[in-house]
Enzyme design. Structure first.
Site, short mmCIF file in Angstrom:
data_model
loop_
_atom_site.label_atom_id
_atom_site.label_comp_id
_atom_site.label_asym_id
_atom_site.label_seq_id
_atom_site.Cartn_x
_atom_site.Cartn_y
_atom_site.Cartn_z
N GLU A 15 0.80 -1.22 0.00
CA GLU A 15 0.00 0.00 0.00
C GLU A 15 0.84 1.27 0.00
O GLU A 15 0.41 2.30 -0.49
CB GLU A 15 -0.93 0.02 1.21
N GLY A 81 -12.08 -5.20 6.76
CA GLY A 81 -13.09 -6.23 6.56
C GLY A 81 -14.47 -5.62 6.81
O GLY A 81 -14.67 -4.89 7.79
N MET A 197 -7.07 -3.03 11.94
CA MET A 197 -6.23 -3.29 13.11
C MET A 197 -5.36 -2.10 13.55
O MET A 197 -4.48 -2.28 14.40
CB MET A 197 -5.36 -4.53 12.83
N GLU A 198 -5.59 -0.93 13.00
CA GLU A 198 -4.70 0.20 13.34
C GLU A 198 -5.41 1.54 13.58
O GLU A 198 -4.95 2.35 14.41
CB GLU A 198 -3.66 0.44 12.20
N ASP A 221 -12.44 -7.62 2.20
CA ASP A 221 -13.04 -8.91 2.53
C ASP A 221 -14.28 -8.68 3.39
O ASP A 221 -14.52 -7.56 3.83
CB ASP A 221 -12.04 -9.83 3.26
N1 ADE Z 1 -8.28 -5.74 7.57
C1 ADE Z 1 -8.73 -6.24 6.41
N2 ADE Z 1 -9.56 -7.27 6.62
C2 ADE Z 1 -9.64 -7.43 7.95
C3 ADE Z 1 -10.32 -8.34 8.78
N3 ADE Z 1 -11.09 -9.30 8.27
N4 ADE Z 1 -10.15 -8.23 10.12
C4 ADE Z 1 -9.34 -7.26 10.64
N5 ADE Z 1 -8.67 -6.39 9.89
C5 ADE Z 1 -8.81 -6.46 8.56
#
Ligand code: ADE
Length: 254
Positions: A15, A81, A197-198, A221
């Protein structure tokens, strides 16, 4: 007036590589297992870094951007996600508010409240939201995306007419790969659009230092049993190009 210095972070190499290529007069600086690429983008001083994954990695990286590079604002681009059923792979979410879904200091504090800050959500600034919204709309409402990603590649992910949604993003040290986990989180936080996650860690540090921030996430996703398959392919083939174009469009407004 302090000279503008923009920090750009991403949690994946793919990225940020394209964003580094946008910089002129690049200098590299390595510290604490991070390489910081500083230079100028459209004449504005900019530093770009791969943060690594998770809240600690993101918080230490943004702290270093603030203390070492004196950034005056922060832009984070990455993937997420989807929790909201109306979101599809390829859609973009801009965070209006961020929450740490794994914060739980009960019974000392209410669930999700950040201890001693008395805050549960970190809000993105109004000006940053407007700039990011214009940048993403310019990408999605024109041919720009199709100029950088082929129709076949978009079709492979069923990306037909990606949309922008602005709202809540939840962050925590967990990759969501079971639909049951996402439904459990949605029960507690029904307004959350997507998980990553950030973002909320970056937002907390920026809040504590009084720095404006923008968090932009492309849906990679559906945060379910398919995520670990969709996520890596999406990052490699698609999201890196989204990030570059969004950054380009943000800077076009400065
Ligand atoms: N970043 C992208 N997809 C994710 C997911 N399924 N869970 C946590 N962080 C993500």
């Amino acid at each position: 007036m302090t000279e503008r210095m923009i920090g750009i972070m991403g949690a994946m190499h793919e990225e940020i590589n394209g964003v580094v290529e946008l910089l002129s007069d690049v200098k590299e600086f390595t510290r604490g297992m991070r390489t910081y690429y500083s230079g100028t983008l459209n004449g504005i001083k900019t530093v770009v870094v791969f943060s690594r994954w998770g809240k600690v990695a993101a918080a230490t990286t943004v702290s270093n951007l603030i203390l070492e590079f004196n950034i005056t604002e922060l832009i984070f681009t990455g993937v997420a996600g989807a929790l909201n059923e109306d979101l599809n792979i390829g859609d973009i979410v801009i965070a209006k508010r961020l929450i740490q879904h794994d914060m739980d200091a009960q019974p000392l504090m209410p669930r999700f409240e950040i201890p001693l800050l008395g805050k549960t959500y970190f809000e993105c600034g109004h000006e940053q939201l407007i700039t990011a919204t214009k940048a993403v709309n310019a990408l999605l409402e024109t041919k720009q995306l199709h100029e950088v990603i082929s129709d076949e590649e978009l079709a492979a992910f069923n990306i037909t007419s990606p949309k922008l949604v602005v709202g809540d993003i939840a962050s925590g040290d967990k990759f969501f790969s079971y639909a049951a986990d996402k439904h459990a989180l949605l029960e507690k936080l029904p307004a959350v659009l997507c998980v990553e996650m950030e973002g909320a860690a970056v937002a907390q540090v920026c809040y504590e230092y009084g720095l404006p921030f923008t968090i932009i996430r492309t849906i990679s996703d559906a945060a379910d049993e398919q995520s670990h398959i969709d996520f890596p392919v999406f990052i490699k083939k698609i999201s890196s190009r989204y990030s570059v174009e969004v950054v380009r469009n943000i800077y076009a407004q400065f």
